[in-house]
Motif scaffolding. Sequence first.
Motif, short mmCIF file in Angstrom:
data_model
loop_
_atom_site.label_atom_id
_atom_site.label_comp_id
_atom_site.label_asym_id
_atom_site.label_seq_id
_atom_site.Cartn_x
_atom_site.Cartn_y
_atom_site.Cartn_z
N UNK A 114 -50.26 -18.96 40.47
CA UNK A 114 -50.38 -17.82 39.55
C UNK A 114 -51.36 -18.12 38.44
N UNK A 115 -51.17 -19.26 37.76
CA UNK A 115 -52.05 -19.60 36.65
C UNK A 115 -53.50 -19.74 37.12
N UNK A 116 -53.69 -20.40 38.26
CA UNK A 116 -55.04 -20.70 38.72
C UNK A 116 -55.78 -19.42 39.13
N UNK A 117 -55.12 -18.52 39.85
CA UNK A 117 -55.79 -17.29 40.26
C UNK A 117 -56.05 -16.38 39.07
N UNK A 140 -51.46 -28.30 36.14
CA UNK A 140 -52.82 -28.10 36.64
C UNK A 140 -53.27 -26.67 36.41
N UNK A 141 -52.35 -25.72 36.50
CA UNK A 141 -52.70 -24.33 36.23
C UNK A 141 -53.08 -24.10 34.79
N UNK A 142 -52.37 -24.73 33.86
CA UNK A 142 -52.75 -24.65 32.45
C UNK A 142 -54.16 -25.17 32.24
N UNK A 143 -54.47 -26.29 32.88
CA UNK A 143 -55.81 -26.86 32.76
C UNK A 143 -56.87 -25.88 33.26
N UNK A 144 -56.58 -25.20 34.37
CA UNK A 144 -57.52 -24.21 34.90
C UNK A 144 -57.74 -23.08 33.91
N UNK A 145 -56.65 -22.62 33.28
CA UNK A 145 -56.77 -21.54 32.29
C UNK A 145 -57.67 -21.99 31.13
#
Length: 335
Positions: A114-117, A140-145
């Motif tokens: 969810x975070x990454x997309x 990892x999703x936070x990092x992508x954001x």
Amino acid sequence: MSRELSRKRRNIIVIGGSAGSLEPLRRILTDLTPDLDAAIFITQHMGSRHATKLHEILGTDSGLPVLPAEDGGRICEGEVRIAQPDQHLVLDSETVHLTRGPRENQARPAIDPLFRTAAAHHQARVIAVLLSGYLSDGVAGLSAVQKCGGLTIVQDPDAALVRDMPQNALHHVAPDFTGDAGRIAELLNQLAGQHTADPGPVPETILAEARMALGRGLSIPAEDRMGKRSPFACPSCNGNLWEIDDEILRYRCHVGHAYTADALSEAQAGRLDEALWAALRGLRERTELLRRLAREGREAGRGSSVQGFETSAHEIEAQAAVLENFILTRAREQD
């Protein structure tokens, strides 16, 4: 009433949580203003028996409509959409998708997809919130954001019922804000609707993993571009794992299963338990078969083979006892 999204404002809020996140989620949604200029998407790890009711639980005191996410639905401001059991909730530029793609960090729905997309398709418009839970899904999703210009908020570990996910986020990613549930709601009310800068380029690795989350671009060459092949096998499918070393050490197989290092360790432990119990079963079955062969040989007067069968059965039974003791000792040490 839902509203179309402006592409110049922070109006995509993604929230992820696991164990201990239900009460913070309820507090956040209760404290959000009913006219919030944002579309909100929530992924929470929860058993399927309860997850079908999650939108009802979270919507009880919310001034915003809280609804199950629907595959193919448009992204609209002024509503909250909840991930559904056994399906990843992911976003593209205009549409919500529910997929039964490979599990990430042993979870489906998982927070990272969810975070990454959201980051890949909405960049600086995204505000990501990570709440209580075990291990490190969402980090990892936070990092992508962050890499795509969005803002990140992490629940204060001291305010979390289970501090693993917030603590891992603080260790690997420097979030823009931290706080308890009340503070997080205040921040969302303040930040939602703010103007954003023009988006910059999205890192290729984030785009590649976003495509994978949407069921596109899964291949061995794609994994080779993202990381290096590791000596480890995927606990879910036994395929080779690629090691991705960015803010947090992660692993992916070419069919899409993904793990942070701690999630991989836990998955390996589970597979090892299964293998040990299977080995114990095999030893006991082998012992019983050898004893039956010995009995048949004795009844048929084939004395030459009986001794060999009995000796082998005795040796394997002793091996089974050693293995059973090892399994039970290991289980006590893990408790």
